[in-house]
Motif scaffolding. Structure first.
Motif, PDB file in Angstrom:
ATOM      1  N   VAL A 137       6.249 -15.524  12.293  1.00  0.00           N
ATOM      2  CA  VAL A 137       5.738 -14.390  11.512  1.00  0.00           C
ATOM      3  C   VAL A 137       4.648 -14.918  10.588  1.00  0.00           C
ATOM      4  O   VAL A 137       4.878 -15.865   9.821  1.00  0.00           O
ATOM      5  CB  VAL A 137       6.853 -13.725  10.685  1.00  0.00           C
ATOM      6  N   VAL A 138       3.465 -14.330  10.690  1.00  0.00           N
ATOM      7  CA  VAL A 138       2.356 -14.682   9.805  1.00  0.00           C
ATOM      8  C   VAL A 138       2.361 -13.681   8.656  1.00  0.00           C
ATOM      9  O   VAL A 138       2.356 -12.467   8.873  1.00  0.00           O
ATOM     10  CB  VAL A 138       1.010 -14.631  10.547  1.00  0.00           C
ATOM     11  N   GLU A 169       9.337  -8.516  -2.659  1.00  0.00           N
ATOM     12  CA  GLU A 169       8.116  -8.584  -3.457  1.00  0.00           C
ATOM     13  C   GLU A 169       7.271  -9.810  -3.129  1.00  0.00           C
ATOM     14  O   GLU A 169       6.186  -9.977  -3.683  1.00  0.00           O
ATOM     15  CB  GLU A 169       8.482  -8.624  -4.947  1.00  0.00           C
ATOM     16  N   ARG A 170       7.760 -10.658  -2.217  1.00  0.00           N
ATOM     17  CA  ARG A 170       7.039 -11.909  -1.981  1.00  0.00           C
ATOM     18  C   ARG A 170       6.103 -11.871  -0.777  1.00  0.00           C
ATOM     19  O   ARG A 170       4.954 -12.316  -0.868  1.00  0.00           O
ATOM     20  CB  ARG A 170       8.039 -13.061  -1.805  1.00  0.00           C
ATOM     21  N   TYR A 171       6.574 -11.372   0.355  1.00  0.00           N
ATOM     22  CA  TYR A 171       5.792 -11.493   1.596  1.00  0.00           C
ATOM     23  C   TYR A 171       5.238 -10.144   2.062  1.00  0.00           C
ATOM     24  O   TYR A 171       5.908  -9.123   1.991  1.00  0.00           O
ATOM     25  CB  TYR A 171       6.662 -12.066   2.718  1.00  0.00           C
ATOM     26  N   VAL A 172       4.019 -10.186   2.592  1.00  0.00           N
ATOM     27  CA  VAL A 172       3.424  -9.048   3.271  1.00  0.00           C
ATOM     28  C   VAL A 172       3.133  -9.504   4.702  1.00  0.00           C
ATOM     29  O   VAL A 172       2.298 -10.384   4.922  1.00  0.00           O
ATOM     30  CB  VAL A 172       2.124  -8.578   2.590  1.00  0.00           C
ATOM     31  N   VAL A 173       3.848  -8.933   5.656  1.00  0.00           N
ATOM     32  CA  VAL A 173       3.702  -9.348   7.053  1.00  0.00           C
ATOM     33  C   VAL A 173       2.330  -8.928   7.579  1.00  0.00           C
ATOM     34  O   VAL A 173       1.908  -7.780   7.417  1.00  0.00           O
ATOM     35  CB  VAL A 173       4.822  -8.742   7.920  1.00  0.00           C
ATOM     36  N   LEU A 174       1.644  -9.878   8.216  1.00  0.00           N
ATOM     37  CA  LEU A 174       0.322  -9.623   8.787  1.00  0.00           C
ATOM     38  C   LEU A 174       0.357  -9.580  10.316  1.00  0.00           C
ATOM     39  O   LEU A 174      -0.276  -8.721  10.933  1.00  0.00           O
ATOM     40  CB  LEU A 174      -0.658 -10.716   8.346  1.00  0.00           C
ATOM     41  N   ARG A 175       1.102 -10.524  10.913  1.00  0.00           N
ATOM     42  CA  ARG A 175       1.171 -10.624  12.369  1.00  0.00           C
ATOM     43  C   ARG A 175       2.552 -11.113  12.784  1.00  0.00           C
ATOM     44  O   ARG A 175       3.195 -11.847  12.033  1.00  0.00           O
ATOM     45  CB  ARG A 175       0.103 -11.581  12.927  1.00  0.00           C
TER      46      ARG A 175
END
Length: 351
Positions: A137-138, A169-175
Motif C-alpha cells: 500500500v502506497v 489521522e496518519r495515513y492517506v492511501v494513494l495506491r
C-alpha cells in the motif's frame, strides 16, 4: 483541483445523508491529494477524506473543515501484478481483473466504494479478503510528511481492520498493489458455503471467473448490496455492524442466553476466529432480537432484503439513522449480552 465552499456531502455518500463541508476539494492526481493534505495539516484545518462514500455516516451539521474527495484514476496490470489508484471504482476494477482472466478478488464484486478504502477496512465478502492479495500500500504519511510504501505484513490486517483504520489521522492511501493468480480462467478456490451452494460445487472447487463474479453479484443484489439509485434498500453502507468475535468465555455465556431465550435446540452461528475465539453472525443476532427485515416506521429502516443493512428510505436524516442503530444495539445487548459495533466511519456523530 476543484474547490467548492459550503458544499453538500450527502450526494457523495451511499447513505445520501449528512450536512455540508466548509470546503470541498476534489483531487485527481496523487500530487493534488498530497498538496491538499499538507495544506490542511499546515493550517490546522480539520480534514475529512472521502473516496466512494460507501462507508461514511456524516452528521446532519456537516463537516467544519476541508473535505478531500480522492478522484484519482489508474489501473495498471503487469502479468499478475495489479496497481490501482486510490480513486478507482472498486467494483469496476474487479470486473477488469475478471476480464483479464486473473483470480483473487472476483468474489469481492459489487462492493461499492473506491480502491483506496479496501485496505483500510480490509474489505471482504464471500470468502475473500483484500489482505490475501494486497502486496503493498502506497500512502502519504502525515506524521513523517512523506510518501511511504507499506508491505502487507506492515499493514496489520485483521477482520475488517488494519493499521490504517487503527490510526486514521496518519495515513492517506494513494495506491494499492495486488498479486493475483492466473488459474487458466478459473476462480480462486471457493471458500464460502453460500457461494458454493449457489454454484452447485463443493468448497475448495474452482469455477470460471465470470461465473463466480456473476453469482456473487446475484447474491449481493438479492440482499440489496449492489448500488441501485431506484432501490432504497441500497441507500445504505451495506453491512452496518461487524460480526462479533467472542472469547470462549463470552461465547459460552452467549450460548446460554440463546438457550434461555430461544430454546436448547437452537444453535447460534459459530465460525472459528483464531485460537480461543469464535465469530458469530450480527445479522442473526439482529433478527433473533426482533428486528426483522423492513423493521421501522420512520424514514430510516432496516433493509427489506437484509437485516444487517440500515437504510435511508428517501427522507431520512442522520439522526434518524442513528436512532435506529442505537435501538438495534440496545435490543441485541438486552437479548444476548453482545454489543454490536458499527462498521461505517462516523463523522461529527457517535453511535
Amino acid at each position: 483541483m476543484q474547490e467548492l465552499h459550503d458544499a453538500p456531502l450527502a450526494p457523495l455518500t451511499t447513505f445520501r445523508l449528512g450536512g455540508p463541508a466548509t470546503r470541498l476539494i476534489t483531487a485527481t492526481t496523487d500530487a493534488e491529494v498530497i498538496a491538499a493534505v499538507r495544506e490542511a495539516d499546515d493550517t490546522g484545518t480539520p480534514l475529512l477524506i472521502i473516496g466512494g462514500g460507501s462507508n461514511l455516516v456524516i452528521g446532519d451539521k456537516g463537516f467544519a473543515g476541508t473535505a478531500l474527495r480522492i478522484a484519482t484514476t489508474g489501473f495498471a496490470l503487469d502479468g499478475t501484478r495489479l496497481e490501482l489508484a486510490a480513486g478507482e471504482v472498486w467494483t469496476d476494477a474487479v470486473a477488469r481483473t475478471v476480464e483479464a482472466g486473473l483470480a483473487g478478488v472476483e468474489c469481492l464484486a459489487g462492493i461499492p466504494g473506491s480502491a483506496g478504502a479496501t485496505p483500510i477496512q480490509n474489505v471482504g465478502a464471500y470468502g475473500q479478503e483484500v489482505s490475501s492479495t494486497i502486496t503493498e500500500v502506497v500512502a502519504y504519511d502525515r506524521r513523517a510528511r512523506e510518501t511511504v510504501t507499506l508491505a502487507n505484513a506492515d499493514c496489520a490486517f485483521s477482520y475488517r481492520h488494519s493499521r490504517f483504520k487503527a490510526d486514521p489521522e496518519r495515513y492517506v492511501v494513494l495506491r494499492v498493489r495486488f498479486e493475483l493468480e492466473d488459474a487458466d480462467g478459473l476462480s480462486a478456490p471457493i471458500k464460502y458455503a453460500e457461494t458454493a451452494r449457489s454454484l452447485g460445487v463443493e468448497p475448495g472447487d474452482r469455477v470460471p471467473l465470470a461465473t463466480a463474479r456473476e453469482t456473487v453479484l446475484k447474491l449481493r443484489s438479492g440482499k440489496g448490496m449492489v448500488l441501485d439509485p431506484e432501490d432504497h434498500d441500497t441507500w445504505s453502507a451495506g453491512s452496518f455492524f461487524t460480526n462479533p468475535i467472542l472469547t470462549d468465555e463470552e461465547f459460552t455465556a452467549f450460548h446460554a442466553r440463546v438457550a434461555e431465550r430461544l430454546g436448547t435446540d437452537v444453535v447460534p452461528p459459530a465460525y472459528p476466529a483464531g485460537e480461543g475465539h469464535t465469530k458469530t453472525s450480527a445479522a442473526w443476532l439482529i433478527d433473533k432480537s426482533g428486528f426483522t427485515k423492513g423493521y421501522g416506521s420512520g424514514p430510516a429502516r432496516i433493509s427489506t432484503k437484509h437485516t444487517l443493512a440500515l437504510t435511508n428510505r428517501g427522507r431520512a436524516t442522520t439522526e434518524d439513522l442513528l436512532a435506529l442503530a442505537r435501538e438495534v444495539v440496545a435490543g441485541v445487548r438486552d437479548a444476548f449480552g453482545i454489543t454490536l459495533v458499527n462498521e461505517p466511519v462516523t463523522v461529527g456523530v457517535e453511535l
